[in-house]
Write an enzyme that holds these catalytic residues in place. Structure first.
Site, PDB file in Angstrom:
ATOM      1  N   ASP A  79     -33.642  51.467 -27.666  1.00 56.99           N
ATOM      2  CA  ASP A  79     -33.091  52.746 -27.212  1.00 56.99           C
ATOM      3  C   ASP A  79     -33.246  53.581 -28.734  1.00 56.99           C
ATOM      4  O   ASP A  79     -32.714  53.214 -29.685  1.00 56.99           O
ATOM      5  CB  ASP A  79     -31.647  52.623 -26.955  1.00 56.99           C
ATOM      6  N   ASP A  90     -31.177  54.457 -11.397  1.00 61.76           N
ATOM      7  CA  ASP A  90     -29.797  54.035 -12.069  1.00 61.76           C
ATOM      8  C   ASP A  90     -28.834  54.372 -10.937  1.00 61.76           C
ATOM      9  O   ASP A  90     -28.937  55.228 -10.101  1.00 61.76           O
ATOM     10  CB  ASP A  90     -29.569  55.033 -13.147  1.00 61.76           C
TER      11      ASP A  90
END
Length: 245
Positions: free
Chosen positions: A8, A131
């Site tokens: 990330d 998500d």
């Protein structure tokens, strides 16, 4: 079962968030390229990059770090990227850098036509990231939970030609609380394309259940905090997964 390390990116550094909160970022490395090389040397066969600034800004923001990662490992293993992929021009530019796949997240839910167009323009190279909180799709860096069920969305995107679905259970991502196997399997059984689990991997004890889900279409799992904080030894986990296949 493919285990995929997550890198990330926030302001050029490798970080992890808790439940998608930018202010809850822990910095793990100032050199994402070194991190990528480390995971490759540990046996990673694919890498998952997320441009966190891009996810919030709507356009990618970590180009230098992404280029460095690709220069380090793209000749050896495929690299996929999500975060800020919201138009065809951006998707094309980043695929041209040497990425294997691009992940469309929020834009897939807000603008489904983009997925269809991207699959036509870049066949076989588009992944959709879904998500979910309690089965409902969340967008905009998890800030908004929509009224769309992820299974309905996954079926639509399968018809459009995406090569796989990355499924993140928001309640578990970065919280070290175990993968939501049941929800992931339920999604995988509703489509014919591979589903990649993301969020919640805590230890080697999770690996057998993940591998058992492979026959239902769960092809891999993305892991982040657990491998950075040391609750999982990545090389050991991938070896275990390979032995159970």
């Amino acid at each position: 079962m493919l285990l995929i390390p997550a890198i990330d990116l926030k302001e050029g550094r490798c970080v992890r968030l808790k439940q998608g909160l930018m202010e809850e970022a822990t910095v793990f490395s100032d050199s994402p390229a070194d991190t990528a090389l480390h995971w490759f040397e540990q046996g990673a066969r694919r890498l998952h990059l997320v441009d966190l600034n891009g996810a919030f800004a709507g356009v990618p923001q970590n180009l230098p770090a992404i280029k460095d990662i690709l220069a380090a490992v793209a000749k050896d293993i495929p690299v996929q990227l999500g975060g800020g992929m919201r138009d065809l021009k951006t998707i094309g530019q980043y695929l041209d850098l040497g990425l294997n796949d691009v992940i469309i997240g929020t834009a897939a839910v807000k603008n489904p036509d983009l997925v269809r167009e991207a699959c036509k323009a870049f066949p076989g190279r588009i992944i959709v990231g879904l998500d979910a909180k309690d089965g409902m799709a969340a967008i905009d860096g998890w800030a908004t939970v929509t009224g769309h069920h992820v299974i309905d969305l996954a079926k639509r995107f399968e018809d459009d030609g995406v090569n796989s679905i990355i499924y993140t259970d928001i309640g578990r991502d970065g919280m070290m609380s175990g993968v939501n196997i049941d929800a992931t399997v339920k999604l995988a059984q509703s489509v014919r394309i591979p589903v990649i689990a993301s969020g919640g991997l805590t230890g080697l004890d999770d690996i057998p259940a993940l591998c058992a889900a492979e026959k239902h279409g769960v092809a891999g799992a993305i892991t982040g905090r657990a491998i950075y904080e040391g609750s999982i030894d990545f090389a050991q986990a991938q070896q275990l997964a390979d032995s159970l296949d």
